[in-house]
Design an enzyme around this catalytic site. Sequence first.
Site, PDB file in Angstrom:
ATOM      1  N   LYS A 182      38.253 -20.507  -3.882  1.00 50.31           N
ATOM      2  CA  LYS A 182      39.403 -19.461  -3.903  1.00 50.31           C
ATOM      3  C   LYS A 182      38.705 -18.459  -4.624  1.00 50.31           C
ATOM      4  O   LYS A 182      38.509 -18.332  -5.815  1.00 50.31           O
ATOM      5  CB  LYS A 182      40.325 -20.165  -4.680  1.00 50.31           C
ATOM      6  N   GLU A 257      33.874 -22.533 -17.410  1.00 46.12           N
ATOM      7  CA  GLU A 257      32.923 -21.561 -17.939  1.00 46.12           C
ATOM      8  C   GLU A 257      34.038 -20.243 -18.296  1.00 46.12           C
ATOM      9  O   GLU A 257      34.382 -19.551 -17.411  1.00 46.12           O
ATOM     10  CB  GLU A 257      32.057 -21.116 -17.079  1.00 46.12           C
ATOM     11  N   CYS A 290      30.762 -11.808 -19.162  1.00 45.85           N
ATOM     12  CA  CYS A 290      31.050 -12.821 -20.231  1.00 45.85           C
ATOM     13  C   CYS A 290      30.186 -13.142 -21.238  1.00 45.85           C
ATOM     14  O   CYS A 290      30.414 -13.319 -22.422  1.00 45.85           O
ATOM     15  CB  CYS A 290      31.344 -14.088 -19.522  1.00 45.85           C
ATOM     16  N   GLU A 387      38.186 -11.208 -26.753  1.00 44.93           N
ATOM     17  CA  GLU A 387      37.555 -10.760 -25.852  1.00 44.93           C
ATOM     18  C   GLU A 387      38.313  -9.394 -25.198  1.00 44.93           C
ATOM     19  O   GLU A 387      39.286  -9.615 -24.648  1.00 44.93           O
ATOM     20  CB  GLU A 387      37.164 -11.909 -24.788  1.00 44.93           C
TER      21      GLU A 387
END
Length: 492
Positions: A182, A257, A290, A387
Amino acid sequence: MTTSSPIDVAGVAISPDHFVDGTRLASPETFEVHRPIDGALLGRVAMGLPEHVEAAIAAARRAFPAWSALGAAGRKPYLDRFAEEIARRADAFCTTESNDAGVLLSRMRHGVVPRAMLNVSWFAEHALRLQDRRIETEQATHRVRHDPAGVVVVITPWNAPLMLSTWKLGPALAAGDTCILKPPEWAPLTCSLLADAAHAAGLPPGVLNVVQGIGSTTGAALVSDPRIARVSFTGSVPTARTIARAAGGNLVPCSLELGGKSPFIVLEDADIDGAAATGALMYRNAGQVCLAGTRLLVHERIAARFVDAMRGHVERLRVGDPRDEATEVGPIIHPRQVERVAGFVERAVDAGARVLWGGARHPFGAQYYAPTMLADVAQDSEIVQNEVFGPVLTLQTFASDDEAVALANGTDYGLGGVCYGETAHAIAIADRVRTGFIWINSFGIRDLAAPFGGIKRSGVGREGGDWSFEFFCDVKDVVVPKKPFKASFSHR
Ligand code: NAD
């Protein structure tokens, strides 16, 4: 339903449809895809409806017995051809992802596309070594098998769609699983080209399926289906929680992750200019990375010199169109993400942060934000704890090793880190930093054999090398006694 006309991205024809059971599948509903560089509409892509999710799961289940029975050696020629087909489409992948996700063309050409090929071919080769590991004891031989687990759902984010999709599909397919990908709705187009490559490579129908769609509907339907065997997800923490709840309800294992707020430590004995040059790399992909070390922690005695050196590197960064090979910092993926980045900076400044550079949108375009550094930030402030996923770094200073370690470990994230200093000193500090990985006097060195993943809020599980196979396989111990077995209730 007939297939839809392709989307034309700078001469590359891309199917907007799903790819299920070896063929294209159109949808009566679609969603828009925009180019982050200038916001232009690139096209409309198939929306994954419940019947498409059902078709993909059914196709992947039908394909599983034959694909898993091939064994690693039998699958390898298919996957080698898949890697070759990715290579043949290198230009198309580069053009598409730089338009669709705003990834630098130069990075696509020299980093991402070669890595995507390797993600497929390396794991196909590595899977050969997984056959029948043996543990010999006095009593028995344990034949430890890695059996294919079943249907794997792969969900990836927009910041690196090709790299991250192949990073998961490569080992899953090599392990003998069949897959449903996806793609991210803000940058779904390279994943469609990946389906073309799989088709051209002759992967049997249903082995790799691509279902386009929105995460909260299409993605949610995939990860909550009890017939799937694994979910491999890369993305944000809130989405991971939702996915883990849905898959957990069926006891389906997830690899997660997630985001990061990684420390970038510069010790007093560091090569200041080397550290400063690497610091500027944190603005790569407009900070939408990331594993970037976004919290600069610099020894107070060298902080002024470090800031001057890094400012010099940042001033030389070329912000611009990612399709220009000379560009070093490109756009932010979506207007909503630009707003998010700007909001973080505004709130930090309101809370007392000092802007060392940047701190505003960049004049190159509406979806550009200037590389930014904020000083005078408190450890418990939002800008240090959360973040941003944009080109915004913070600067804090420390006076001792213990303080550096405390600051480094003082967030709920634990993905990566960077530590600059005399090597033995830097390693000693790195050993105390609680993250999934940390680079000494360097940044971004990766190897497919090495484990990758985060701790705390940055993730659950590891992928890479053997760790990928531990996740994508069912590990089974076949125990063969060395002496005739005598049945006894007192036997241990
Ligand atoms: P996101 O979590 O919003 O979306 C990621 C993917 O999840 C998309 O494909 C989305 O469609 C899908 N999704 C959303 N809701 C879902 C649901 N309920 N069920 C199933 N799927 C769903 O993340 P994003 O904004 O696309 O990506 C940015 C995030 O990804 C950042 O936090 C970044 O740090 C993280 N990231 C982590 C790594 C890593 O390796 N640790 C790498 C790249 C990005």
